[in-house]
Design a protein around this motif. Structure first.
Motif, PDB file in Angstrom:
ATOM      1  N   ALA A 348      -2.200   7.538 -16.014  1.00  0.00           N
ATOM      2  CA  ALA A 348      -2.424   6.748 -14.800  1.00  0.00           C
ATOM      3  C   ALA A 348      -1.404   5.624 -14.676  1.00  0.00           C
ATOM      4  CB  ALA A 348      -3.838   6.181 -14.811  1.00  0.00           C
ATOM      5  N   ALA A 349      -1.042   5.011 -15.816  1.00  0.00           N
ATOM      6  CA  ALA A 349      -0.086   3.904 -15.779  1.00  0.00           C
ATOM      7  C   ALA A 349       1.268   4.360 -15.254  1.00  0.00           C
ATOM      8  CB  ALA A 349       0.058   3.301 -17.181  1.00  0.00           C
ATOM      9  N   VAL A 350       1.771   5.469 -15.782  1.00  0.00           N
ATOM     10  CA  VAL A 350       3.063   5.978 -15.337  1.00  0.00           C
ATOM     11  C   VAL A 350       2.991   6.379 -13.861  1.00  0.00           C
ATOM     12  CG1 VAL A 350       4.746   7.845 -15.618  1.00  0.00           C
ATOM     13  CG2 VAL A 350       3.786   6.707 -17.637  1.00  0.00           C
ATOM     14  N   ALA A 351       1.896   7.012 -13.471  1.00  0.00           N
ATOM     15  CA  ALA A 351       1.744   7.402 -12.069  1.00  0.00           C
ATOM     16  C   ALA A 351       1.806   6.188 -11.149  1.00  0.00           C
ATOM     17  CB  ALA A 351       0.422   8.144 -11.882  1.00  0.00           C
ATOM     18  N   TRP A 352       1.145   5.096 -11.528  1.00  0.00           N
ATOM     19  CA  TRP A 352       1.153   3.898 -10.690  1.00  0.00           C
ATOM     20  C   TRP A 352       2.529   3.249 -10.668  1.00  0.00           C
ATOM     21  CZ3 TRP A 352       0.074   1.141  -6.836  1.00  0.00           C
ATOM     22  CH2 TRP A 352       0.392  -0.210  -6.797  1.00  0.00           C
ATOM     23  N   LEU A 353       3.176   3.136 -11.824  1.00  0.00           N
ATOM     24  CA  LEU A 353       4.492   2.505 -11.858  1.00  0.00           C
ATOM     25  C   LEU A 353       5.491   3.290 -11.017  1.00  0.00           C
ATOM     26  CD1 LEU A 353       4.644   1.462 -15.625  1.00  0.00           C
ATOM     27  CD2 LEU A 353       4.284  -0.024 -13.636  1.00  0.00           C
ATOM     28  N   VAL A 354       5.412   4.615 -11.059  1.00  0.00           N
ATOM     29  CA  VAL A 354       6.290   5.433 -10.206  1.00  0.00           C
ATOM     30  C   VAL A 354       5.927   5.232  -8.739  1.00  0.00           C
ATOM     31  CG1 VAL A 354       6.932   7.794  -9.601  1.00  0.00           C
ATOM     32  CG2 VAL A 354       6.724   7.133 -12.007  1.00  0.00           C
ATOM     33  N   GLU A 355       4.629   5.202  -8.458  1.00  0.00           N
ATOM     34  CA  GLU A 355       4.180   5.012  -7.073  1.00  0.00           C
ATOM     35  C   GLU A 355       4.656   3.675  -6.513  1.00  0.00           C
ATOM     36  OE1 GLU A 355      -0.074   4.301  -4.782  1.00  0.00           O
ATOM     37  OE2 GLU A 355      -0.024   5.638  -6.539  1.00  0.00           O
ATOM     38  N   SER A 356       4.626   2.635  -7.341  1.00  0.00           N
ATOM     39  CA  SER A 356       5.057   1.317  -6.855  1.00  0.00           C
ATOM     40  C   SER A 356       6.551   1.272  -6.587  1.00  0.00           C
ATOM     41  CB  SER A 356       4.676   0.234  -7.877  1.00  0.00           C
ATOM     42  OG  SER A 356       5.346   0.432  -9.110  1.00  0.00           O
ATOM     43  N   ARG A 357       7.304   2.115  -7.295  1.00  0.00           N
ATOM     44  CA  ARG A 357       8.753   2.190  -7.077  1.00  0.00           C
ATOM     45  C   ARG A 357       9.123   3.181  -5.976  1.00  0.00           C
ATOM     46  NH1 ARG A 357      12.273  -1.553  -9.489  1.00  0.00           N
ATOM     47  NH2 ARG A 357      11.356  -2.231 -11.472  1.00  0.00           N
ATOM     48  N   ARG A 358       8.301   4.207  -5.827  1.00  0.00           N
ATOM     49  CA  ARG A 358       8.561   5.260  -4.844  1.00  0.00           C
ATOM     50  C   ARG A 358       7.327   5.436  -3.958  1.00  0.00           C
ATOM     51  NH1 ARG A 358      12.863   4.474  -6.635  1.00  0.00           N
ATOM     52  NH2 ARG A 358      14.371   5.949  -7.550  1.00  0.00           N
ATOM     53  N   PRO A 359       7.058   4.448  -3.096  1.00  0.00           N
ATOM     54  CA  PRO A 359       5.837   4.517  -2.280  1.00  0.00           C
ATOM     55  C   PRO A 359       5.799   5.707  -1.330  1.00  0.00           C
ATOM     56  CG  PRO A 359       7.278   2.728  -1.550  1.00  0.00           C
ATOM     57  CD  PRO A 359       7.831   3.230  -2.841  1.00  0.00           C
ATOM     58  N   SER A 360       6.939   6.318  -1.078  1.00  0.00           N
ATOM     59  CA  SER A 360       6.952   7.473  -0.181  1.00  0.00           C
ATOM     60  C   SER A 360       6.480   8.755  -0.875  1.00  0.00           C
ATOM     61  CB  SER A 360       8.369   7.695   0.374  1.00  0.00           C
ATOM     62  OG  SER A 360       9.285   7.968  -0.678  1.00  0.00           O
ATOM     63  N   TRP A 361       6.421   8.735  -2.202  1.00  0.00           N
ATOM     64  CA  TRP A 361       5.980   9.925  -2.925  1.00  0.00           C
ATOM     65  C   TRP A 361       4.477  10.109  -2.787  1.00  0.00           C
ATOM     66  CZ3 TRP A 361       8.765  10.710  -8.280  1.00  0.00           C
ATOM     67  CH2 TRP A 361      10.141  10.810  -8.054  1.00  0.00           C
ATOM     68  N   ALA A 362       4.063  11.348  -2.679  1.00  0.00           N
ATOM     69  CA  ALA A 362       2.629  11.643  -2.585  1.00  0.00           C
ATOM     70  C   ALA A 362       1.955  11.385  -3.932  1.00  0.00           C
ATOM     71  CB  ALA A 362       2.425  13.096  -2.170  1.00  0.00           C
ATOM     72  N   PRO A 363       0.672  10.983  -3.941  1.00  0.00           N
ATOM     73  CA  PRO A 363      -0.035  10.757  -5.211  1.00  0.00           C
ATOM     74  C   PRO A 363       0.015  11.960  -6.146  1.00  0.00           C
ATOM     75  CG  PRO A 363      -1.319   9.913  -3.365  1.00  0.00           C
ATOM     76  CD  PRO A 363      -0.156  10.633  -2.781  1.00  0.00           C
ATOM     77  N   ARG A 364       0.003  13.175  -5.566  1.00  0.00           N
ATOM     78  CA  ARG A 364       0.067  14.356  -6.429  1.00  0.00           C
ATOM     79  C   ARG A 364       1.370  14.374  -7.215  1.00  0.00           C
ATOM     80  NH1 ARG A 364      -0.840  20.215  -3.805  1.00  0.00           N
ATOM     81  NH2 ARG A 364      -2.842  19.208  -3.433  1.00  0.00           N
ATOM     82  N   ARG A 365       2.444  13.952  -6.576  1.00  0.00           N
ATOM     83  CA  ARG A 365       3.754  13.957  -7.224  1.00  0.00           C
ATOM     84  C   ARG A 365       3.834  12.910  -8.333  1.00  0.00           C
ATOM     85  NH1 ARG A 365       9.436  13.486  -3.794  1.00  0.00           N
ATOM     86  NH2 ARG A 365      10.865  14.103  -5.493  1.00  0.00           N
ATOM     87  N   THR A 366       3.339  11.705  -8.071  1.00  0.00           N
ATOM     88  CA  THR A 366       3.370  10.661  -9.107  1.00  0.00           C
ATOM     89  C   THR A 366       2.450  11.022 -10.269  1.00  0.00           C
ATOM     90  OG1 THR A 366       1.636   9.401  -7.954  1.00  0.00           O
ATOM     91  CG2 THR A 366       3.921   8.871  -7.423  1.00  0.00           C
ATOM     92  N   GLY A 367       1.331  11.664  -9.965  1.00  0.00           N
ATOM     93  CA  GLY A 367       0.437  12.103 -11.035  1.00  0.00           C
ATOM     94  C   GLY A 367       1.097  13.121 -11.939  1.00  0.00           C
ATOM     95  N   VAL A 368       1.880  14.016 -11.350  1.00  0.00           N
ATOM     96  CA  VAL A 368       2.589  15.021 -12.149  1.00  0.00           C
ATOM     97  C   VAL A 368       3.575  14.349 -13.097  1.00  0.00           C
ATOM     98  CG1 VAL A 368       4.289  16.889 -12.016  1.00  0.00           C
ATOM     99  CG2 VAL A 368       2.291  16.893 -10.509  1.00  0.00           C
ATOM    100  N   VAL A 369       4.223  13.287 -12.625  1.00  0.00           N
ATOM    101  CA  VAL A 369       5.155  12.557 -13.490  1.00  0.00           C
ATOM    102  C   VAL A 369       4.406  11.967 -14.692  1.00  0.00           C
ATOM    103  CG1 VAL A 369       6.756  10.617 -13.652  1.00  0.00           C
ATOM    104  CG2 VAL A 369       6.732  12.048 -11.594  1.00  0.00           C
ATOM    105  N   GLY A 370       3.258  11.344 -14.432  1.00  0.00           N
ATOM    106  CA  GLY A 370       2.466  10.783 -15.529  1.00  0.00           C
ATOM    107  C   GLY A 370       2.034  11.841 -16.522  1.00  0.00           C
ATOM    108  N   MET A 371       1.559  12.959 -16.031  1.00  0.00           N
ATOM    109  CA  MET A 371       1.135  14.049 -16.912  1.00  0.00           C
ATOM    110  C   MET A 371       2.322  14.604 -17.689  1.00  0.00           C
ATOM    111  SD  MET A 371      -1.704  16.121 -14.639  1.00  0.00           S
ATOM    112  CE  MET A 371      -1.018  15.881 -13.011  1.00  0.00           C
ATOM    113  N   ALA A 372       3.481  14.699 -17.042  1.00  0.00           N
ATOM    114  CA  ALA A 372       4.661  15.248 -17.700  1.00  0.00           C
ATOM    115  C   ALA A 372       5.120  14.352 -18.842  1.00  0.00           C
ATOM    116  CB  ALA A 372       5.785  15.434 -16.686  1.00  0.00           C
ATOM    117  N   VAL A 373       5.078  13.043 -18.641  1.00  0.00           N
ATOM    118  CA  VAL A 373       5.496  12.112 -19.700  1.00  0.00           C
ATOM    119  C   VAL A 373       4.637  12.304 -20.950  1.00  0.00           C
ATOM    120  CG1 VAL A 373       5.541   9.671 -20.357  1.00  0.00           C
ATOM    121  CG2 VAL A 373       6.508  10.392 -18.168  1.00  0.00           C
TER     122      VAL A 373
END
Length: 544
Positions: A348-373
């Motif tokens: 969740a932390a990585v997903a939020w940090l990515v979301e705050s930097r890339r607000p145009s990204w969909a939540p599904r996309r930021t969640g995938v980044v968090g899971m991938a890390v």
């Protein structure tokens, strides 16, 4: 059924599947012999009138023993009962995280619960250890408290929600009082976020649960309770159980981890040396906690009062309070106990940090980044213990590479890690059962009683007609073998003695490698005669 409801049920089903898949193998698996042994023996001693800290060494709170004793009273002291309690504890952690992180979306919440299972189930299997019980109560406290805050925001009644959340926080400390920092941080963050007029049930729930310490201290005694829960684990034990911080880069420090690394079941990908993985894993503990707390802080500032912010902040502070567990002994079990929380929250932390930097990204996309890390960390950086061990446990469910051989007596069973060791133990049990009289005293320990690093506690469980002849059912370095220890005097009053050489090679970079008092060895040499011997165990009786 509504689509949202179906998707929620699918999340629960996925988590349950991952949790239950290795269970058939784990029910017949050798867990940690001493640790699981005392979760079988200690609660049964309660049923016989003995009390923790006063009558037998116990380094934690009484909560886990009370729960297991109640279940053993109903279902019998059985390893399957004990392991099902351990399964329930893992389930509460996983489903607690699923509920706690639900505001982040189903994918993040589900993946977090799955990661917790992968990390936590390996070190101790289904053993109903006090740590997992404490962690389950604490995570569920945060989840129930977060649900209460959502109800409060909606104007609904919250009294019982907060009362239950407070009681669960107190129960966590009944299991492990050393969790006071983590539970205190999470509880304080939860309390501050609740409207002032609605805090009372939370506080009263916690006080009500913690008040159960009063009958424990009243019966076991103030001095014995303080010694058992504070002096012995914090001061007397540390020199013989601590490990280097950080762990050694080119050598596995923990004896049990070195023994465990000998079981190699294959891994299809390139893998760092085990010692390097443990070293890296330790560094990932503070790193993951820093990221989690940073994300929680930024989330509070950016989206104050939202469901994600109010539920995540107490969880992040609770996670930060767990750091001391990894520092006090950075072996794979303690690292699992911390990252079993910090890595799920890291998604969740990585997903939020990515979301705050890339607000145009969909939540599904930021969640995938968090899971991938987190997936890269578990599969590419530290696969040997969490993921490889889980895969090993799953294969045992289907009958491959079984790691557990039964030792039985009078309807009771315990599992040993080698066929030879199980046969040796079975011979000792059969011989002693045929020779001993009910009510006689039995002591179990290592062959060299000046180095009480471990003991095969399961013998007490398999021979319930015999009474433990020592306070040190659990043997630890610097306590049972200390100068002035009552062990020698207990041996002089004892009837039967089982000694094991399984732990003769114990070596760690701490005081456990040193010999201490020889008084107990002198008593054995003078007063005991050999009755039966095997390559692993020796049975003796007091003959003078």
């Amino acid at each position: 059924m509504a689509p949202d409801r179906r998707r929620d049920l699918l999340s629960w089903a996925i988590v349950a599947f991952v949790l239950l898949l290795p269970v058939p193998g784990l029910l017949h698996y050798q867990g940690p012999p001493m640790e699981e042994g005392f979760m079988l023996v200690f609660p049964e001693r309660l049923l016989h009138g003995d009390l923790p800290h006063r009558d037998f060494l116990h380094l934690y709170g009484p909560g886990s023993l009370w729960v297991l004793a109640a279940l053993y009273k109903v279902f019998g002291a059985d390893i399957t009962v004990e392991r099902l309690v351990g399964l329930a504890q893992h389930a509460l952690v996983a489903f607690g995280l699923l509920a706690l992180l639900r505001p982040w979306g189903r994918r993040i919440a589900t993946s977090a619960a799955v990661v917790a299972i992968l990390i936590l189930i390996g070190p101790l299997g289904l053993s109903a250890m006090a740590w997992n019980g404490a962690l389950a109560a604490a995570i569920c406290s945060l989840a129930v408290g977060a649900a209460g805050m959502r109800r409060e925001a909606a104007g609904a009644t919250t009294t019982w929600w907060y009362a239950v959340a407070g009681a669960l926080a107190g129960v966590s400390l009944l299991y492990r009082p050393d969790l006071v920092l983590a539970v205190g941080l999470g509880f304080a963050a939860l309390l501050v976020q609740i409207q002032r007029g609605r805090r009372r049930p939370l506080v009263l729930g916690a006080i009500g649960a913690l008040a159960l310490y009063i009958p424990h201290v009243a019966t076991s005694g103030v001095a014995a309770s303080v010694r058992g829960m504070f002096v012995e684990p914090v001061f007397e034990l540390r020199a013989g159980r601590s490990l280097p911080v950080p762990p050694s880069f080119g050598h596995v420090d923990g004896f049990l981890q070195r023994a465990g690394s000998l079981r190699v079941t294959g891994w299809p990908l390139p893998m760092l040396p085990v010692s390097v993985q443990i070293y890296t894993w330790f560094l990932l503990v503070p790193a993951s906690i820093v990221v989690v707390v940073l994300a929680a802080w930024r989330l509070r500032r950016a989206l104050p009062g939202t469901d994600r912010a109010t539920s995540y902040w107490p969880a992040a502070l609770f996670c930060a309070g767990l750091l001391q567990q990894a520092v006090q002994r950075p072996d794979t079990a303690h690292l699992s106990w911390v990252t079993g929380v910090s890595f799920p929250l890291l998604i969740a932390a990585v997903a939020w940090l990515v979301e705050s930097r890339r607000p145009s990204w969909a939540p599904r996309r930021t969640g995938v980044v968090g899971m991938a890390v987190v997936a890269v960390l578990l599969v590419g950086v530290i696969p040997f213990y969490p993921v490889r061990t889980y895969a090993d446990l799953v294969t045992q469910t289907f009958g491959w590479n079984r790691f557990g051989f039964p030792i039985t007596h009078d309807g009771r069973t315990f599992y040993f890690g080698s066929a030879e060791g199980a046969a040796d133990a079975q011979k000792i049990v059969d011989t002693l059962a045929a020779s001993a009289k009910p009510g006689q005293r039995l002591i179990v320990g290592p062959r060299d009683l000046s180095r009480t690093n471990y003991s095969d506690v399961f013998f007490y469980h398999l021979l319930p007609d015999l009474t433990p002849g020592t306070r040190f059912i659990e043997m630890d370095p610097g306590i049972a073998d200390a100068v002035g220890s009552p062990l020698a005097a207990e041996l002089r009053r004892n009837d039967w003695l089982i000694l094991s050489d399984a732990w003769d090679d114990w070596s760690e970079p701490n005081a456990s490698s040193h010999s201490r008092s020889q008084a107990a060895n002198h008593v054995v040499e003078r007063d005991y005669c050999t009755v039966a011997t095997t390559p692993t165990f020796t049975l003796l009786r007091r003959c003078r």
